[in-house]
Design an enzyme around this catalytic site. Structure first.
Site, short mmCIF file in Angstrom:
data_model
loop_
_atom_site.label_atom_id
_atom_site.label_comp_id
_atom_site.label_asym_id
_atom_site.label_seq_id
_atom_site.Cartn_x
_atom_site.Cartn_y
_atom_site.Cartn_z
N HIS A 126 -17.49 -29.15 24.14
CA HIS A 126 -16.46 -29.13 25.31
C HIS A 126 -16.64 -27.47 24.94
O HIS A 126 -15.54 -26.85 25.80
CB HIS A 126 -14.59 -29.00 24.82
CG HIS A 126 -14.81 -30.44 24.95
ND1 HIS A 126 -14.29 -31.34 25.40
CD2 HIS A 126 -14.60 -31.61 23.64
CE1 HIS A 126 -13.92 -33.12 25.49
NE2 HIS A 126 -13.99 -32.73 23.79
N ASP B 273 -13.57 -31.69 18.33
CA ASP B 273 -13.73 -32.82 18.67
C ASP B 273 -14.99 -33.29 19.51
O ASP B 273 -15.11 -32.56 19.28
CB ASP B 273 -12.17 -33.30 19.63
CG ASP B 273 -12.52 -32.98 20.41
OD1 ASP B 273 -11.87 -31.38 21.20
OD2 ASP B 273 -12.36 -33.18 21.19
N GLU B 274 -15.08 -34.49 19.21
CA GLU B 274 -15.92 -34.85 20.26
C GLU B 274 -17.27 -34.17 20.17
O GLU B 274 -17.97 -34.07 21.19
CB GLU B 274 -15.83 -35.02 21.60
CG GLU B 274 -14.67 -36.36 22.02
CD GLU B 274 -14.14 -36.92 23.68
OE1 GLU B 274 -14.49 -38.13 23.59
OE2 GLU B 274 -14.13 -35.84 23.68
N ILE B 275 -18.21 -34.15 18.62
CA ILE B 275 -19.22 -33.43 18.92
C ILE B 275 -20.61 -34.08 19.10
O ILE B 275 -20.27 -35.99 18.67
CB ILE B 275 -19.57 -32.77 17.89
CG1 ILE B 275 -18.77 -31.83 17.39
CG2 ILE B 275 -21.30 -32.32 17.67
CD1 ILE B 275 -18.93 -30.96 18.21
#
Length: 577
Positions: free
Chosen positions: A262, A333-335
């Site tokens: 992100h 988060d969300e790699i």
């Protein structure tokens, strides 16, 4: 009344509050939201509030402004309830003063600070008392007192003892200010409404791939090039204003600078440290597993480049300087595998000997000790240890100095985190994501090109349907946990991600649904018999919405006015599903 008799009355009322903490108040104006832990009101009635009503309080940097604010609010409100309270109005000596006593004025506003208070409004004296362990508990008591005042001429509930304290220490709202920008005035209005609901943490998700609005002296180009514009930035003065405002309202401001994922917006200033920046997020014909991001806006920091840590450490250090809270949210988060795999240096590392999880571990092993060295407790999203593909070993992030925030798989992931020993903040997308149910923001989306009669499922929203206040109210964040595990749940946060939200809908997206969570985390969602009280809460929530609107918060309605004027007629005694 003599001093001796007055103190005898206070003692008697306190005893009643513990013997009978749940005296029924149906049809009464006792509508403190969130519902207190203990209320005693054996003879529901009201007395006049003096036009010259004052609050006596010890001097304190943040409590004093709160006292002045509540005096102005109480004197000016003249609040008219939706339904006139059917109780006796005793024409007697008006209530002249509320005297606040605080046991200890020194505790800072931090996680775990004592927020308990006891409020006593006698029937036949001109003074009420509010005792609290800390200034922050006194603020909660002031809010409760303000909700016991109504009418023109102004009256106040009398013969009341409220003994109150929260069930959970962490009760918050996450707002994403990267995908769409919110001016400071909107943030202040949100914080004020949070305080009225006895929430205590504003989780400020400031940056993301879409924009970097936080101005940092050490890295000026991050906002200079990464913000949407010069008029959509938060200066150091803006942050100071928000932090100070939060302290005056008893709200902690916890910053989140999400990384290493992100971070596409960082590439505007530092393209050499960001992998897959500005690539199309999901190439046509590619399987979902080969995407570069989970939504439009690509970019992950490259953990293999030394310069990455020069920039990251500047960002972390200055952010912790701007935000004094002991919590620092580090994201993680969300790699997305495709993003890092697209970078030549990372691809070579993978070819030679490494894995993507090791790449993440390099980043965490470098940044987490630095966060700890700044005397901060690091908070991470659950992905950092629970993700299926890219995660670090729990040995890398010790439960002793790490807090996890869960957002997937409801009670299941909460269980996984606490069973591993982590203190946990619950933000389950199945219950607490306020952006769900508004469709998807991608254009040309074939999910909407369907024949009539097609089962819409989640309506195109990945986390649909819409999370109603009833769904939020009935969720128990310690569901399925044993007593030891439940103690590791610090509390919860509802989240408003801003792909499809901005200042025009801020109030209505958050309120009153965040109010539902506020009551559950303060005093629970069950009555004294253990039954869910969402039906009983409906009338009280209607009244609370009305009061919030009267204070300038544009909360959305939950029922037509007819239901409010005909209590109980809009309930159902039958199962809907």
């Amino acid at each position: 009344m003599s001093t001796h008799n007055f103190h005898t009355l206070l003692i008697l009322l306190l005893i009643i509050s513990h013997i009978a903490p749940s005296i029924s108040t149906v049809g009464s104006p006792i509508n403190i939201w969130p519902k207190p832990r203990s209320v005693a009101w054996t003879n529901p009635h009201a007395i006049p509030l003096s036009p010259s009503f004052t609050i006596n309080s010890p001097a304190h940097r943040y409590l004093t402004p709160a006292v002045n604010r509540y005096i102005r609010q109480i004197q000016a409100a003249k609040y008219t309830p939706l339904i006139t309270p059917p109780i006796n109005f005793t024409v007697s000596l008006p209530l002249q003063t509320l005297t606040i006593t605080v046991s200890d004025l020194t505790p800072p506003l931090t996680h775990g600070v004592n927020e308990s208070y006891t409020l006593i409004i006698p029937s036949d004296t001109t003074s009420a008392t509010l005792t609290a362990a800390t200034p922050w508990g006194a603020m909660r008591g002031l809010e409760s007192f303000s909700q016991l005042v109504w009418g023109n001429p102004t009256r106040v509930a009398a013969g009341v003892v409220v003994s109150d304290w929260p069930m959970f220490e962490h009760r918050g709202i996450l707002l994403d200010t990267s995908r769409n920008f919110y001016p400071v005035e909107d943030l202040l209005r949100l914080i004020g409404a949070m305080s009225a609901n006895k929430l205590n943490v504003f989780h400020w998700h400031i940056t993301d791939s879409q924009s970097f609005p936080l101005v940092l002296e050490s890295e000026p180009e991050l906002a200079g090039k990464g913000a949407y514009g010069s008029d959509m930035q938060y200066s150091a003065e803006d942050v100071k204003r928000v932090v100070e405002f939060g302290l005056e309202y008893g709200i902690r401001i916890v910053p989140e600078i999400d990384m290493p994922g992100h971070t596409g917006s960082w590439a505007k200033a530092h393209p050499d440290i960001v992998a897959c920046a500005d690539m199309f997020w999901w190439p046509a014909g590619a399987p979902w597993e080969d995407r570069f991001a989970s939504e439009p806006g690509t970019g992950h920091l490259n953990p293999l480049i030394p310069k990455t840590y020069d920039v990251v450490k500047n960002v972390i250090k200055e952010t912790t300087t701007l935000f004094p809270d002991s919590f620092y949210h580090a994201g993680a988060d969300e790699i997305v595998p495709g993003c890092w795999k697209a970078d030549p240096a990372i691809q070579k590392y993978l070819t030679d000997y490494g894995t993507l999880s090791q790449v993440l571990e390099i980043f965490i092993n470098t940044t987490n000790p630095y966060i700890l060295s700044l005397n901060r407790t690091a908070v991470y999203w659950e992905d950092v240890i629970l993700d299926t593909n890219i995660k670090v070993s729990p040995s890398v992030l010790s439960p002793l100095n790490t807090i996890m925030q869960t957002w997937n798989d409801g009670p299941s992931n909460t269980k996984r985190l606490v069973s591993a020993g982590y203190r946990t903040i619950v933000s389950s997308s199945d219950y607490y994501y306020l952006d769900c149910g508004h469709g998807d923001f991608t254009g040309n989306n074939s999910a909407y090109d369907q024949p009539p009669g097609f089962d819409q499922g989640k309506g195109g929203s990945w986390c649909g349907p819409f999370k109603s206040w009833q769904l939020i109210y009935n969720y128990d964040i310690t569901y399925g946990l044993n007593e030891t595990e439940a103690k590791l749940v610090l509390g919860g946060e509802v989240a408003l991600w801003s792909e499809q939200a901005d200042p025009t809908v801020l109030d209505s997206r958050i309120w009153p649904r965040a109010s539902a969570m506020a009551e559950v985390l303060w005093s629970g969602n069950r009555d004294e018999t253990g039954m869910k009280r969402s039906g009983e809460a409906t009338d009280r929530l209607n009244e609370w919405i009305h009061r919030m609107v009267s204070r300038g918060v544009n909360a959305e309605p939950i029922q037509p006015l007819w239901c409010i004027r005909n209590p109980g007629m809009c309930n159902t005694l039958n199962p809907i599903f």
